[in-house]
Design an enzyme around this catalytic site. Structure first.
Site, short mmCIF file in Angstrom:
data_model
loop_
_atom_site.label_atom_id
_atom_site.label_comp_id
_atom_site.label_asym_id
_atom_site.label_seq_id
_atom_site.Cartn_x
_atom_site.Cartn_y
_atom_site.Cartn_z
N ASP A 85 0.85 -1.19 0.00
CA ASP A 85 0.00 0.00 0.00
C ASP A 85 0.89 1.24 0.00
O ASP A 85 2.10 1.17 0.21
CB ASP A 85 -0.89 -0.03 1.25
CG ASP A 85 -2.06 0.94 1.15
OD1 ASP A 85 -2.45 1.30 0.03
OD2 ASP A 85 -2.58 1.33 2.21
N GLU A 106 2.66 4.84 -4.18
CA GLU A 106 2.66 5.71 -5.38
C GLU A 106 4.02 6.37 -5.65
O GLU A 106 4.30 6.61 -6.84
CB GLU A 106 1.58 6.79 -5.24
CG GLU A 106 0.17 6.27 -5.35
CD GLU A 106 -0.26 5.50 -4.09
OE1 GLU A 106 -1.06 4.57 -4.22
OE2 GLU A 106 0.23 5.83 -2.99
N ASP A 135 -9.17 3.72 -2.76
CA ASP A 135 -10.06 4.19 -1.69
C ASP A 135 -11.35 4.75 -2.26
O ASP A 135 -11.55 5.96 -2.37
CB ASP A 135 -9.34 5.25 -0.84
CG ASP A 135 -8.15 4.67 -0.10
OD1 ASP A 135 -8.06 3.43 0.00
OD2 ASP A 135 -7.30 5.45 0.37
#
Length: 898
Positions: free
Chosen positions: A434, A437, A515
């Protein structure tokens, strides 16, 4: 006095003399150089600085790692082919900065690489999207075919603008992980991996980057276009039948096709960028997750409840709170004098005994703390991303100040892989990457500075700033995690889930759509988002079922589970501070719908597993838009309520006020036979099987571990207009790699109706896996839910009588009556307009837009009044949420909303 500047490059025999002009100022020094992502040269350990584009271009042309002889031969061949076909472009070094791109064939027949010039071809960065890094740069011989569509280019201010024109009524798809409509005409996105909590249909940058467009021509043929650049790229489809890419110079454009169908394009694309890795079979079951299950006791309670309520589930996930202070590779063994995860190995053993796998989260941010073993070992090996002055970059994430592994270095990937190897020894079955990015808190861009330095491997592009590697950071982290899991146990297939990704990520990891929100809009978008990822090379994907942020209503959750149970990756997940979102959390009616939906999935797992084998070995997509059944049907191209799993059509109701059986079901041409598993319900999707198809079914297990090869095998058969059908079943151990050595069984079944007799038999087989001794159950669909049953032995020819026309008519009428009875007697999920918070407060489920003066705000009332965005209209600027507590003002260059 005019002074000449002499520069010596790292390449023997190359010497450049340049005199200062108005184009730039220079200081003298010899140095070694490397390319940067903006096309300039970067000095390394030198006082010299060069800003002239001309000098940069000259050096770039000589920085390709090829021998002079090979380079000269490629250039000559490249120029000859382009000149012969009349598509010779102009070099960026000339006064002409526009024209048709030059090309040469690569990969296989029908695939072309385009560049602005031969010089730009040689100056292009290595490909990270291609599975074999050399394939993109190696022309193939004996190809006389020329491309049907040739891009034009224009170079302005170091930006390369590429346009490709198509015939009117061309439809566009792909572009990776994108929200909004299925057909992409009129949309514009920016490939820049972004932590995009609470995104909407107009968001232009999400967690993954796929500068790829699938163009479906009016006649049903298709062509794929890849802008092979890792840098921020604008993909502009706002002009009808036109694709425009804008990114920093210079990058190649690769076209695949036109081919006869969209599937053929995707198969060709997979030959270049790689197919999805073969997942373990258990990974195709249902996954239950939450941010966070606060202790091992709560995890055990969740697992026990699934089994007590007979709701199928294979996996339970541990979010970030299992860690000690969010330190990766640790476990929080005490909190407020109460043990939380005192013995993770014991917890996993208990889960395994009850048929569950356990997946644990790992983020890239490593707490900047001496004495923390992971930080100390990484510092010793000097593997952190550096800031512009050469020191490790420190940015805030969940643990506080963090350093970040530089996965562009093989040393860093090996270091991470070995940490993963040791971590897996705790009984870890899968890993969740997670925040990769990479996300960074307390910063305008929501990521690290673009000036940060990656000391990348030469084959990836070498030493570059962050703007070059940003979009592939998540993919390289997933690769490292995947390799670490293989090190831990070479007899098991890794399972990795990554939030950030790029073209080619499917080789290492599954993904999800980030999300999302607990709204009907996000339920509807989830179909298109999963399909678009599949059309961009990533078939193993799905949304957070029920929505991550906000409180779902019972009806919304039940509908979402009905659809989500049919997605390639099936996981329920929800955010902290929301109500519980397990399948039993919304009342008995919703619980029953969830149970029925997941039992459907498990019955279909033999078919889904077979689809993944075909995706892994041949690049055939798993979930596709409905129009793939008839690419010439223009009306189907915008249909967003249904999708295909091979020949299986799933037709869903995704609107709050939509009732599935009151809607008109637009079906592709041909025979489509409806069916169910005695589970028809107004909140579950309708199922159709294409005429001419056979799909395999299994029993509705509680988890994959219950399966036995000797269990009854069911074949669902739908004959076509000629009375024929065909289908395949892939079987192996469900894990490991014996299938790569022939340890599998791939069976092709056929059915034929001759006069009044139907014959079902095996047409052919592949593999050395022995056929189990089992009963064969054939269900022949007759239309509108009616079917007849026949039993036999798998491996033997089965024949049974076909009912007469009058008998078929009676069976169909009885089936229709039975359908109406089931729908009338079904316990409907309560249609609640509002969802309750933890304290019983009623909160709106619709985002609220508030306008005052120059400001336009979008607020999420049901999540504590969080603000999604605050637009300052005169300056086109935005305040956006970048973590759970902070909001920042950003300009249009970095905003996520169109």
């Amino acid at each position: 006095m005019e002074r000449a500047l002499y520069l010596i490059t790292a390449f023997p025999g190359f010497f450049l003399r340049h005199r200062p002009t108005t184009l730039g100022q220079y200081t003298t020094s010899t140095c070694s150089i490397s390319r940067t992502s903006n096309g300039y040269l970067k000095r390394i350990n030198s006082e010299a600085h060069f800003s002239s584009r001309a000098i940069a271009r000259t050096f770039l042309r000589h920085s390709i790692r090829k021998t002079k002889v090979k380079k000269r031969l490629i250039d000559q061949r490249f120029a000859a082919v382009c000149k012969m076909t009349g598509y010779e472009g102009k070099s960026l070094n000339s006064d002409v900065k526009s024209g048709k791109m030059v090309f040469e064939p690569i990969v296989e027949e029908g695939v072309f690489r385009f560049d602005c010039s031969t010089d730009d071809r040689n100056a292009a960065f290595p490909s990270i999207s291609f599975e074999n890094l050399k394939v993109r740069d190696t022309p193939i011989a004996n190809v006389n075919k020329v491309p049907t569509y040739v891009p034009s280019f224009e170079c302005v201010s170091e930006q390369q603008i590429v346009n490709i024109e198509f015939p009117p009524n061309t439809s566009f798809y792909g572009t990776g992980e994108v929200s909004g409509q299925l057909e992409r005409t009129g949309k514009r996105i920016f490939t820049w991996n972004t932590d995009a909590w609470g995104y909407g249909p107009g968001t232009t940058s999400l967690y993954q980057s796929h500068p790829w467009v699938l163009a479906v021509l009016p006649n049903g043929e298709a062509l794929g276009v890849l802008a092979d650049t890792t840098r921020r790229c604008e993909v502009d489809l706002r002009k009808e039948s036109n694709i425009k890419f804008i990114s920093a110079s210079a990058y190649p454009v690769i076209t695949f096709g036109p081919f006869a169908s969209p599937t053929e394009v995707l198969v060709s694309f997979a030959c270049a960028v790689g197919t999805v890795y073969m997942p373990p079979k258990w990974a195709l079951g249902y996954h239950q997750c939450r941010w966070s299950y606060e202790s091992d006791a709560r995890v055990r309670e969740i697992a026990r409840t699934f089994r007590e309520k007979s709701i199928p589930c294979d996996v339970i996930w541990m979010d970030i709170d299992y860690m000690d202070g969010f330190r990766c590779f640790t476990f929080d063994q005490a909190c407020f004098f109460q043990e939380r995860f005192p013995d993770p190995k014991s917890l996993v053993d208990d889960l395994h005994q009850n048929g569950f796998k356990a997946i644990w989260m790992l983020d890239p941010g490593i707490k900047n703390e001496e004495g923390y073993s992971v930080y100390d070992s990484g510092s010793k090996r000097d593997i952190w991303i550096q800031n512009a002055d050469g020191k490790p970059f420190v940015g805030d994430v969940w643990p506080g100040p963090c350093v970040f592994p530089d996965y562009t270095q093989s040393t860093a990937r090996s270091w991470w892989a070995n940490l993963v190897k040791d971590f897996v020894s705790n009984g870890v079955d899968g890993i969740w990457n997670d925040m990769n990015e990479p996300a960074v808190f307390k910063t305008v861009t929501k990521t690290m500075p673009l000036s940060n330095i990656h000391r990348g491997d030469p084959e990836l592009g070498g030493r570059q700033n962050h703007s070059h590697y940003h979009n592939v950071y998540g993919m390289l982290m997933a690769r490292s995690t995947y390799e670490g899991m293989k090190l831990a146990n070479e007899q098991k297939r890794p399972f990795v889930l990554t939030r950030a990704g790029f073209v080619g990520s499917q080789r290492y990891a599954a993904t999800w759509t980030g999300d999302n929100l607990s709204t009907w809009e996000h339920l509807h978008m989830s179909i298109s988002m999963v399909v678009q990822l599949g059309l961009s090379g990533q078939p193993l994907s799905g949304p957070d079922i029920g929505g991550f942020a906000g409180n779902a209503t019972p009806k919304l959750f039940g509908r979402w589970m009905g659809v989500g149970a049919m997605f390639p990756f099936c996981r329920g997940h929800s955010e902290t501070d929301t109500i519980d979102h397990e399948p039993w959390s919304f009342g008995e009616e919703c619980e029953e719908v969830c149970r029925l939906a997941l039992r459907r999935r498990y019955r279909l797992l033999p078919h889904i597993y077979t689809l993944f084998y075909m995706a892994h070995t041949r690049g055939i997509p798993v979930a596709t838009p409905t129009f793939f059944a008839d690419p010439k049907d223009l009306e189907l191209r915008t249909h967003e309520n249904s999708f295909l799993l091979g020949p299986l059509l799933i037709y869903a109701s995704t609107g709050k006020d939509q009732e599935l059986y009151e809607m008109h079901h637009k079906l592709p041409k041909g025979i489509w036979s409806s069916f169910d598993f005695e589970d028809v319900h107004p909140d579950l999707p309708a199922l159709y099987l294409k005429g001419g198809s056979i799909i395999p079914l299994g029993p509705p297990y509680q988890h994959i571990g219950e399966a036995n090869p000797t269990d009854d095998l069911t074949l669902l058969v739908a004959l076509d207009e000629l009375g024929k059908a065909e289908g395949i079943l892939f079987e192996d151990d469900g894990d490991g790699y014996e299938y790569t050595k022939g340890g599998y069984l791939l069976t092709t079944y056929v059915a034929v109706r001759q006069l009044s007799v139907v014959t079902v038999k095996i047409l052919k087989t592949e593999g050395s896996w022995k056929r189990p001794k089992r009963r064969l159950h054939v269900q022949l669909l007759l239309g509108k839910g009616a079917m007849i049953d026949a039993w036999g032995v798998d491996g033997e020819t089965l024949q049974f009588p076909m009912p007469s026309e009058s008998e078929v008519s009676d069976l169909v009428l009885a089936s229709e009556k039975k359908l109406r009875t089931h729908l009338e007697s079904a316990k409907h999920i309560p249609d609640l307009d509002k969802s309750s918070g933890h304290k019983g407060t009623e909160l709106s489920e619709t985002p609220v837009e508030v306008k005052s003066g120059d400001w336009a705000l979008k607020v999420v009332p049901w999540i504590g009044g969080r603000i999604i965005s605050m637009e300052h209209v005169p300056t086109v600027g935005f305040w956006i949420r970048f973590n759970s507590r902070h909001y920042i003002f950003i300009r249009d260059n970095y905003c996520n909303t169109a």
